[in-house]
Write a protein that holds these residues in place. Structure first.
Motif, PDB file in Angstrom:
ATOM      1  N   GLY A 107      17.736  -5.976 -45.831  1.00 13.06           N
ATOM      2  CA  GLY A 107      17.013  -5.802 -46.937  1.00 13.06           C
ATOM      3  C   GLY A 107      15.910  -4.455 -46.822  1.00 13.06           C
ATOM      4  O   GLY A 107      16.068  -3.771 -45.876  1.00 13.06           O
ATOM      5  N   VAL A 108      15.024  -4.259 -47.634  1.00 13.69           N
ATOM      6  CA  VAL A 108      14.240  -2.963 -47.677  1.00 13.69           C
ATOM      7  C   VAL A 108      13.030  -3.475 -46.863  1.00 13.69           C
ATOM      8  O   VAL A 108      12.265  -4.469 -47.028  1.00 13.69           O
ATOM      9  N   PHE A 109      12.654  -2.508 -46.090  1.00 18.41           N
ATOM     10  CA  PHE A 109      11.501  -2.520 -45.238  1.00 18.41           C
ATOM     11  C   PHE A 109      10.762  -1.191 -45.709  1.00 18.41           C
ATOM     12  O   PHE A 109      11.239  -0.166 -45.705  1.00 18.41           O
ATOM     13  N   ALA A 110       9.267  -1.365 -46.087  1.00 17.94           N
ATOM     14  CA  ALA A 110       8.565  -0.541 -46.859  1.00 17.94           C
ATOM     15  C   ALA A 110       7.360  -0.165 -46.044  1.00 17.94           C
ATOM     16  O   ALA A 110       6.770  -1.021 -45.785  1.00 17.94           O
ATOM     17  N   PHE A 111       7.217   0.946 -45.503  1.00 12.88           N
ATOM     18  CA  PHE A 111       6.044   1.545 -44.665  1.00 12.88           C
ATOM     19  C   PHE A 111       5.187   2.288 -45.728  1.00 12.88           C
ATOM     20  O   PHE A 111       5.287   3.017 -46.228  1.00 12.88           O
ATOM     21  N   ASP A 112       3.860   1.480 -45.685  1.00 12.61           N
ATOM     22  CA  ASP A 112       2.561   2.187 -46.208  1.00 12.61           C
ATOM     23  C   ASP A 112       2.813   2.338 -47.808  1.00 12.61           C
ATOM     24  O   ASP A 112       3.168   3.298 -48.302  1.00 12.61           O
ATOM     25  N   PRO A 113       2.116   1.327 -48.568  1.00  6.43           N
ATOM     26  CA  PRO A 113       2.062   1.383 -50.138  1.00  6.43           C
ATOM     27  C   PRO A 113       1.383   2.613 -50.649  1.00  6.43           C
ATOM     28  O   PRO A 113       1.331   3.036 -51.710  1.00  6.43           O
ATOM     29  N   ILE A 114       0.395   3.390 -49.954  1.00  4.94           N
ATOM     30  CA  ILE A 114      -0.523   4.304 -50.042  1.00  4.94           C
ATOM     31  C   ILE A 114      -1.685   4.126 -50.870  1.00  4.94           C
ATOM     32  O   ILE A 114      -2.858   4.193 -50.767  1.00  4.94           O
ATOM     33  N   SER A 115      -1.385   3.830 -52.341  1.00  2.00           N
ATOM     34  CA  SER A 115      -2.517   3.184 -53.072  1.00  2.00           C
ATOM     35  C   SER A 115      -1.882   2.353 -54.211  1.00  2.00           C
ATOM     36  O   SER A 115      -0.810   2.183 -54.354  1.00  2.00           O
ATOM     37  N   VAL A 116      -2.858   1.568 -55.060  1.00  2.00           N
ATOM     38  CA  VAL A 116      -2.265   0.761 -55.903  1.00  2.00           C
ATOM     39  C   VAL A 116      -1.343   1.533 -57.049  1.00  2.00           C
ATOM     40  O   VAL A 116      -0.324   1.127 -57.328  1.00  2.00           O
ATOM     41  N   GLU A 117      -1.930   2.833 -57.354  1.00  2.00           N
ATOM     42  CA  GLU A 117      -1.185   3.769 -58.416  1.00  2.00           C
ATOM     43  C   GLU A 117       0.404   3.993 -57.780  1.00  2.00           C
ATOM     44  O   GLU A 117       1.352   3.951 -58.577  1.00  2.00           O
ATOM     45  N   ALA A 118       0.095   4.478 -56.423  1.00  2.00           N
ATOM     46  CA  ALA A 118       1.309   4.915 -55.825  1.00  2.00           C
ATOM     47  C   ALA A 118       2.451   3.841 -55.758  1.00  2.00           C
ATOM     48  O   ALA A 118       3.638   4.116 -55.950  1.00  2.00           O
ATOM     49  N   ALA A 119       2.105   2.508 -55.419  1.00  3.25           N
ATOM     50  CA  ALA A 119       2.794   1.613 -54.973  1.00  3.25           C
ATOM     51  C   ALA A 119       3.522   1.279 -56.224  1.00  3.25           C
ATOM     52  O   ALA A 119       4.694   0.791 -56.134  1.00  3.25           O
ATOM     53  N   GLY A 120       3.191   1.398 -57.499  1.00  2.51           N
ATOM     54  CA  GLY A 120       3.984   0.991 -58.753  1.00  2.51           C
ATOM     55  C   GLY A 120       5.230   1.820 -58.885  1.00  2.51           C
ATOM     56  O   GLY A 120       6.287   1.243 -58.791  1.00  2.51           O
ATOM     57  N   THR A 121       4.841   3.300 -58.575  1.00  3.03           N
ATOM     58  CA  THR A 121       6.060   4.166 -58.448  1.00  3.03           C
ATOM     59  C   THR A 121       6.878   3.694 -57.417  1.00  3.03           C
ATOM     60  O   THR A 121       8.270   4.090 -57.377  1.00  3.03           O
ATOM     61  N   TYR A 122       6.239   3.654 -56.079  1.00  2.92           N
ATOM     62  CA  TYR A 122       7.268   3.298 -54.891  1.00  2.92           C
ATOM     63  C   TYR A 122       8.116   2.338 -55.198  1.00  2.92           C
ATOM     64  O   TYR A 122       9.372   2.446 -54.842  1.00  2.92           O
ATOM     65  N   ALA A 123       7.673   1.162 -55.950  1.00  2.00           N
ATOM     66  CA  ALA A 123       8.525   0.100 -55.986  1.00  2.00           C
ATOM     67  C   ALA A 123       9.744   0.607 -56.958  1.00  2.00           C
ATOM     68  O   ALA A 123      10.981   0.024 -56.908  1.00  2.00           O
ATOM     69  N   GLU A 124       9.387   1.280 -58.103  1.00  4.39           N
ATOM     70  CA  GLU A 124      10.549   1.732 -59.047  1.00  4.39           C
ATOM     71  C   GLU A 124      11.457   2.735 -58.300  1.00  4.39           C
ATOM     72  O   GLU A 124      12.618   2.802 -58.332  1.00  4.39           O
ATOM     73  N   GLU A 125      11.108   3.568 -57.217  1.00  2.00           N
ATOM     74  CA  GLU A 125      12.135   4.220 -56.643  1.00  2.00           C
ATOM     75  C   GLU A 125      12.671   3.415 -55.648  1.00  2.00           C
ATOM     76  O   GLU A 125      14.082   3.837 -55.241  1.00  2.00           O
ATOM     77  N   ILE A 126      12.180   2.558 -55.050  1.00  3.13           N
ATOM     78  CA  ILE A 126      13.178   1.537 -54.195  1.00  3.13           C
ATOM     79  C   ILE A 126      14.104   1.172 -54.910  1.00  3.13           C
ATOM     80  O   ILE A 126      15.324   1.079 -54.626  1.00  3.13           O
ATOM     81  N   ARG A 127      13.762   0.485 -56.085  1.00  5.00           N
ATOM     82  CA  ARG A 127      14.841  -0.153 -57.088  1.00  5.00           C
ATOM     83  C   ARG A 127      15.729   0.841 -57.623  1.00  5.00           C
ATOM     84  O   ARG A 127      17.030   0.470 -57.392  1.00  5.00           O
ATOM     85  N   ARG A 128      15.411   1.991 -57.732  1.00  5.72           N
ATOM     86  CA  ARG A 128      16.374   3.033 -58.307  1.00  5.72           C
ATOM     87  C   ARG A 128      17.369   3.436 -57.104  1.00  5.72           C
ATOM     88  O   ARG A 128      18.464   3.507 -57.543  1.00  5.72           O
ATOM     89  N   VAL A 129      17.171   3.512 -55.952  1.00  8.22           N
ATOM     90  CA  VAL A 129      17.971   4.232 -55.110  1.00  8.22           C
ATOM     91  C   VAL A 129      18.589   2.943 -54.379  1.00  8.22           C
ATOM     92  O   VAL A 129      19.981   3.283 -53.511  1.00  8.22           O
ATOM     93  N   ALA A 130      18.163   1.865 -54.400  1.00 10.64           N
ATOM     94  CA  ALA A 130      18.701   0.584 -53.735  1.00 10.64           C
ATOM     95  C   ALA A 130      18.911  -0.284 -54.578  1.00 10.64           C
ATOM     96  O   ALA A 130      18.400  -1.477 -54.556  1.00 10.64           O
TER      97      ALA A 130
END
Length: 466
Positions: A90-113
């Motif tokens: 599955g996906v291993f994610a390093f560093d959420p960065i911030s609350v705001e960033a993590a929301g977009t980060y999750a969307e990007e993970i879903r989009r590319v995988a």
């Protein structure tokens, strides 16, 4: 609001976002790199300054996701980089960065995988500007996924009790393998903090290293959170990992040569400042004369060159470099516990706070160098460079209170006191004051309700003018 931009339809297996080029060296703002995601907001705070880059910075998207190896992606949020990998588990994610960033980060993970579950989060270290937002990632994927980090990250995060920055669920000491060996975590010793976990993906010869190294860029401001000389060993240890491409926590990615240049820079900085300190130059004089001209083309030269020099001057001075060999309780040669192991260390393991910023040079040895931390109800009573500090915590007032006394027969100049909490917070320093022989002054530092379990303290003493 952030508007996501797509370079294609993402269905089925993950789709590459840029052409796969062996040993690709990325440039974060390079026109040739295909990026996904755009938005308004400020330009990355860690981008080079100057008119030549201002226009490009204005057009820089708030975030972008770039494939750096097959199934491995760099996620940039303003000036911070994260990394996620699609593994067999599955996906291993390093560093959420911030609350705001993590929301977009999750969307990007879903989009590319699409359809691939998030199975783990990895903290590069405990600092909030990289590790905040894990719960947002967890909630986005509907699972209480494990969080991995070095063991030194655990205590400060538990004591901070920040729901946006939960403590790790599993830790390691020196190395850890994840996803059946597809990901390795390495601890290389103290560097920017005492808990940096370097990620390595052997199949891709790719590493992820945050804050203690970067590509052709000066160290952050006055290096207050950097542990020297441990930094040299950490960077040398990084070069023992067989990576070819490396993604950093800030700025463009690089290769092995970038790390070799980083190591050379810090060695050159140390040598140049050391020579100035041994020659008796003050911090101001050293900042004027040590110009590091060979690195004038590096990022942040104009902003951080002087601060790097000043920070190194304080570290070397605090370690006793340039002082007489003879030691004494209040002599220039230092004190018990001071020696080669303390050279250049201007901060404690909690990694927060700058030691004075604009403060004077040649600050005294710091109590935390012995590694001694006290419990909340214990009293600090120790003498450093002739300054005896007696301090204890008053829970009713939520403050540390006590005295610092001159135990010598000479005036101690510019004495000040700092307290470091195990949560990573630094209190102080107090106002500088000159103490005549036998004189004492009251010390009070408020915690503002900060939660902590242990603490350490130290007085600092500067050379008297003239």
């Amino acid at each position: 609001m952030i508007r996501k931009c797509s370079s294609g339809s993402f269905t089925g297996t993950p789709t590459p976002l840029i052409s796969r080029i062996p040993h690709l060296t990325l440039v974060a703002l390079g026109a040739s790199a295909a990026w996904v995601g755009c938005g308004g907001g400020e330009a990355p705070s860690d981008e080079p300054s100057g008119a030549a880059t201002a226009a490009a910075a204005d057009a820089t998207p708030q975030f972008e996701t770039t494939e750096v190896a097959e199934g491995v992606y760099q996620f940039r949020w303003i000036g911070h980089n994260a990394l996620f990998a699609v593994t067999s588990e599955g996906v291993f994610a390093f560093d959420p960065i911030s609350v705001e960033a993590a929301g977009t980060y999750a969307e990007e993970i879903r989009r590319v995988a699409p359809g691939v579950e998030l199975v783990a989060i990895v903290y590069s270290h405990n600092h909030a500007d990289h590790a905040t937002g894990a719960e947002v990632l967890r909630e986005a994927f509907g699972a209480d996924v494990p969080i991995y980090a070095h063991r030194n990250a655990d205590a400060p995060l538990r004591e901070a009790a920040n729901p946006d920055l939960p403590p790790p669920t599993a830790t390691f000491d020196e190395t850890m393998t994840l996803a059946g060996g597809e990901i390795e975590l390495h601890y290389l010793g103290r560097s920017h903090s005492d808990d940096i976990a370097v990620g390595f993906l052997p199949a891709h010869s790719l590493a992820f290293a945050v804050d203690f190294v970067s590509r052709d860029r000066f160290g952050y401001q006055d290096l207050s959170s950097f542990h020297f000389p441990d930094m040299f060993g950490a960077i040398e240890g990084l070069l023992e990992i067989p990576f070819e491409t490396i993604v950093f926590g800030h700025g463009p990615s690089g290769d092995r040569a970038a790390i070799e240049r980083q190591l050379t820079y810090y060695r050159d900085l140390d040598a140049a400042v050391r020579a100035a300190v041994e020659a008796g130059l003050s911090e101001d004089e050293t900042a004027e004369t040590v110009v590091m001209e060979d690195y004038s083309h590096w990022d942040r030269y104009d902003d951080w060159r002087e601060l790097n020099v000043r920070g190194m001057h304080r570290k070397l001075s605090a370690a006793g470099v340039g002082e007489d060999e003879e030691e004494g309780e209040h002599g220039e040669g230092g004190e018990e516990g001071e020696g080669e192991h303390g050279e250049g260390r201007g901060e404690h393991d909690g990694n927060s706070g700058e030691h004075g910023g604009e403060g004077g040079h040649d600050e005294g040895d710091e109590g935390e160098e012995s590694g001694e931390y006290l419990g909340r109800d214990e009293t600090w009573d120790a003498t450093r460079r002739g300054a005896r500090l007696i301090l204890s915590f008053n829970p009713g007032a939520s403050a540390f209170a006590g005295t610092v006394e001159n135990t010598t027969g000479e005036t101690l100049c510019a004495v000040r006191v700092e307290v470091h909490l195990s949560s990573g917070t630094e209190l102080g320093p107090t106002q500088r004051t000159d103490l005549a022989p036998g004189a004492a002054t009251a010390v009070e530092l408020e915690t503002d309700g900060e939660a902590f379990e242990r603490w350490t303290a130290h007085p600092e003493v500067s050379r008297c003018a003239g």
